[in-house]
Design a protein around this motif. Structure first.
Motif, mmCIF file in Angstrom:
data_model
loop_
_atom_site.group_PDB
_atom_site.id
_atom_site.type_symbol
_atom_site.label_atom_id
_atom_site.label_comp_id
_atom_site.label_asym_id
_atom_site.label_seq_id
_atom_site.Cartn_x
_atom_site.Cartn_y
_atom_site.Cartn_z
ATOM 1 N N GLY A 196 -102.983 25.597 16.815
ATOM 2 C CA GLY A 196 -104.224 25.803 16.089
ATOM 3 C C GLY A 196 -104.461 27.233 15.655
ATOM 4 N N LEU A 197 -103.455 28.121 15.828
ATOM 5 C CA LEU A 197 -103.641 29.543 15.546
ATOM 6 C C LEU A 197 -102.958 30.016 14.268
ATOM 7 C CD1 LEU A 197 -103.275 30.996 19.158
ATOM 8 C CD2 LEU A 197 -105.375 30.508 17.879
ATOM 9 N N ALA A 198 -102.209 29.168 13.608
ATOM 10 C CA ALA A 198 -101.550 29.582 12.369
ATOM 11 C C ALA A 198 -102.554 29.629 11.225
ATOM 12 C CB ALA A 198 -100.417 28.612 12.021
ATOM 13 N N ASP A 199 -102.586 30.744 10.513
ATOM 14 C CA ASP A 199 -103.483 30.887 9.369
ATOM 15 C C ASP A 199 -103.064 29.912 8.276
ATOM 16 O OD1 ASP A 199 -105.157 31.832 7.321
ATOM 17 O OD2 ASP A 199 -105.052 33.864 8.109
ATOM 18 N N THR A 200 -104.030 29.311 7.593
ATOM 19 C CA THR A 200 -103.726 28.372 6.507
ATOM 20 C C THR A 200 -104.331 28.803 5.176
ATOM 21 O OG1 THR A 200 -105.645 27.011 7.107
ATOM 22 C CG2 THR A 200 -103.521 26.395 8.075
ATOM 23 N N ASP A 201 -104.939 29.986 5.129
ATOM 24 C CA ASP A 201 -105.550 30.480 3.896
ATOM 25 C C ASP A 201 -104.463 31.008 2.962
ATOM 26 O OD1 ASP A 201 -106.606 32.582 2.050
ATOM 27 O OD2 ASP A 201 -108.506 32.000 2.955
ATOM 28 N N PRO A 202 -104.230 30.364 1.806
ATOM 29 C CA PRO A 202 -103.123 30.763 0.922
ATOM 30 C C PRO A 202 -103.207 32.213 0.452
ATOM 31 C CG PRO A 202 -104.003 28.630 0.266
ATOM 32 C CD PRO A 202 -104.954 29.194 1.276
ATOM 33 N N GLU A 203 -104.396 32.667 0.102
ATOM 34 C CA GLU A 203 -104.554 34.036 -0.391
ATOM 35 C C GLU A 203 -104.211 35.045 0.704
ATOM 36 O OE1 GLU A 203 -105.340 34.954 -3.418
ATOM 37 O OE2 GLU A 203 -105.964 33.053 -4.335
ATOM 38 N N LYS A 204 -104.726 34.824 1.879
ATOM 39 C CA LYS A 204 -104.464 35.744 2.986
ATOM 40 C C LYS A 204 -102.992 35.717 3.382
ATOM 41 C CE LYS A 204 -105.944 36.908 7.683
ATOM 42 N NZ LYS A 204 -106.855 36.540 8.798
ATOM 43 N N LEU A 205 -102.414 34.531 3.449
ATOM 44 C CA LEU A 205 -101.000 34.403 3.799
ATOM 45 C C LEU A 205 -100.114 35.111 2.781
ATOM 46 C CD1 LEU A 205 -100.985 30.671 4.912
ATOM 47 C CD2 LEU A 205 -100.321 32.599 6.358
ATOM 48 N N ALA A 206 -100.452 34.962 1.502
ATOM 49 C CA ALA A 206 -99.665 35.600 0.450
ATOM 50 C C ALA A 206 -99.720 37.117 0.577
ATOM 51 C CB ALA A 206 -100.172 35.160 -0.920
ATOM 52 N N GLU A 207 -100.901 37.640 0.904
ATOM 53 C CA GLU A 207 -101.061 39.092 1.056
ATOM 54 C C GLU A 207 -100.259 39.605 2.250
ATOM 55 O OE1 GLU A 207 -104.640 42.334 1.976
ATOM 56 O OE2 GLU A 207 -105.132 40.266 1.431
ATOM 57 N N VAL A 208 -100.374 38.912 3.377
ATOM 58 C CA VAL A 208 -99.645 39.334 4.577
ATOM 59 C C VAL A 208 -98.136 39.185 4.381
ATOM 60 C CG1 VAL A 208 -99.261 38.827 7.017
ATOM 61 C CG2 VAL A 208 -101.576 38.797 6.095
ATOM 62 N N SER A 209 -97.736 38.136 3.694
ATOM 63 C CA SER A 209 -96.326 37.902 3.417
ATOM 64 C C SER A 209 -95.710 39.073 2.655
ATOM 65 C CB SER A 209 -96.170 36.604 2.610
ATOM 66 O OG SER A 209 -94.855 36.452 2.146
ATOM 67 N N ARG A 210 -96.402 39.525 1.621
ATOM 68 C CA ARG A 210 -95.904 40.648 0.822
ATOM 69 C C ARG A 210 -95.890 41.935 1.633
ATOM 70 N NH1 ARG A 210 -92.347 41.863 -2.985
ATOM 71 N NH2 ARG A 210 -92.968 43.643 -4.260
ATOM 72 N N ARG A 211 -96.963 42.176 2.385
ATOM 73 C CA ARG A 211 -97.054 43.392 3.192
ATOM 74 C C ARG A 211 -95.931 43.454 4.219
ATOM 75 N NH1 ARG A 211 -101.533 42.924 7.306
ATOM 76 N NH2 ARG A 211 -99.791 41.903 8.399
ATOM 77 N N ASP A 212 -95.702 42.348 4.917
ATOM 78 C CA ASP A 212 -94.660 42.322 5.933
ATOM 79 C C ASP A 212 -93.274 42.486 5.319
ATOM 80 O OD1 ASP A 212 -96.677 41.914 7.721
ATOM 81 O OD2 ASP A 212 -96.106 39.864 8.281
ATOM 82 N N PHE A 213 -93.055 41.874 4.163
ATOM 83 C CA PHE A 213 -91.754 41.993 3.506
ATOM 84 C C PHE A 213 -91.476 43.446 3.138
ATOM 85 C CE2 PHE A 213 -89.194 42.033 -0.430
ATOM 86 C CZ PHE A 213 -88.035 41.446 0.061
ATOM 87 N N LEU A 214 -92.463 44.121 2.582
ATOM 88 C CA LEU A 214 -92.285 45.525 2.209
ATOM 89 C C LEU A 214 -92.112 46.411 3.439
ATOM 90 C CD1 LEU A 214 -94.908 45.842 -0.682
ATOM 91 C CD2 LEU A 214 -92.417 45.648 -0.879
#
Length: 262
Positions: free
Chosen positions: A176-194
């Motif tokens: 129950g702890l995985a984020d499901t907000d697409p906008e937030k996930l997309a932002e974190v995904s890019r930040r972590d990749f960089l």
């Protein structure tokens, strides 16, 4: 006018047969267990007669096998295809060497993960020392939003593409702890990749931490990830060391592939 119905019908039938076959293979792979023809018919929504016929043909060709109780399971021919495909993946070969080396240095479980559409899949694993175990094994597939590796695997994509993928594939995790907000996930995904590092704790499994680094190809895309999976209680003491080691391991793979270093 010429009647194209008869000409088109075999193509439609052939395509339908291929689609049904892929459905059967996908379902068996995802469920990790042999299944009866009846259960496969229910899972695919196909007529039982169609599934029975397909199973017989696939078993005859060693694409599937049949257990003693009559259930269908993946066959030896698929292993041959998989091994041939993996042998040509230079990135995987280099990552596998890095995985075992990293495993020896950090003495924790290390996994190689890739993207399979909206899922992250474990394709190789080296066990850690001690009794720590996780439910994920080679072949395990989970939604991209559940793991650190999943976020990294689409971090190179344009903003709109990342949002669209997470909108389609993000699911609540078992904890129950995985984020499901697409906008937030997309932002974190890019930040972590960089940043070259992604961390998730308790999102996929309770009391389990995942520290992952992306391995980029020549085009800058994330081809796979190296991920250290460890108990949550060891993170505070080992985080800095593990984070540096997994980053260094990913960079060693990129150097071997001739990728310009970040």
């Amino acid at each position: 006018m010429p009647d194209d119905t008869a000409e088109d019908s075999p193509r439609r039938s052939r395509t339908s047969g291929i689609d049904r076959t892929l459905q059967i293979l996908d379902i068996l792979t995802e469920r990790h267990q042999p299944m009866t023809a009846y259960d496969l018919a229910r899972a695919t929504g196909a007529p039982p007669s169609t599934v029975y016929k397909l199973l017989d043909e696939l078993i005859e060709r060693n694409m599937l096998s049949r257990s003693a109780d009559g259930r269908a399971w993946l066959g030896p021919r698929l292993m041959r295809y998989g091994l041939a495909y993996r042998a040509r993946m230079s990135a995987f070969n280099e990552a596998e060497r890095a995985m075992f080396s990293l495993n020896e240095r950090v003495r924790e479980m290390v996994q190689i993960c890739v993207r399979d559409e909206g899922m992250m899949q474990v394709v190789a694993m080296a066990e850690g020392s001690g009794t720590f175990r996780v439910t994920s094994d080679v072949g395990t597939r989970v939604p991209l939003n559940w793991t650190a590796s999943g976020r990294l695997l689409i971090g190179h994509l344009p903003d709109a593409a990342r949002v669209a993928i997470f909108r389609d594939c993000a699911r609540p995790s078992n904890t129950g702890l995985a984020d499901t907000d697409p906008e937030k996930l997309a932002e974190v995904s890019r930040r972590d990749f960089l940043d070259g590092l992604s961390v998730q704790i308790d999102t996929s499994e309770d009391q389990v931490a995942c520290i992952a680094a992306p391995v980029r190809g020549q085009d800058g895309a994330c081809e796979l990830t190296l991920s250290v999976v460890m108990p949550k209680h060891r993170v505070d003491a080992k985080f800095d060391t593990v984070a540096q080691e997994v980053r260094d391991a990913a960079r060693s793979v990129e150097r071997a592939l001739g990728v310009h270093q970040r």
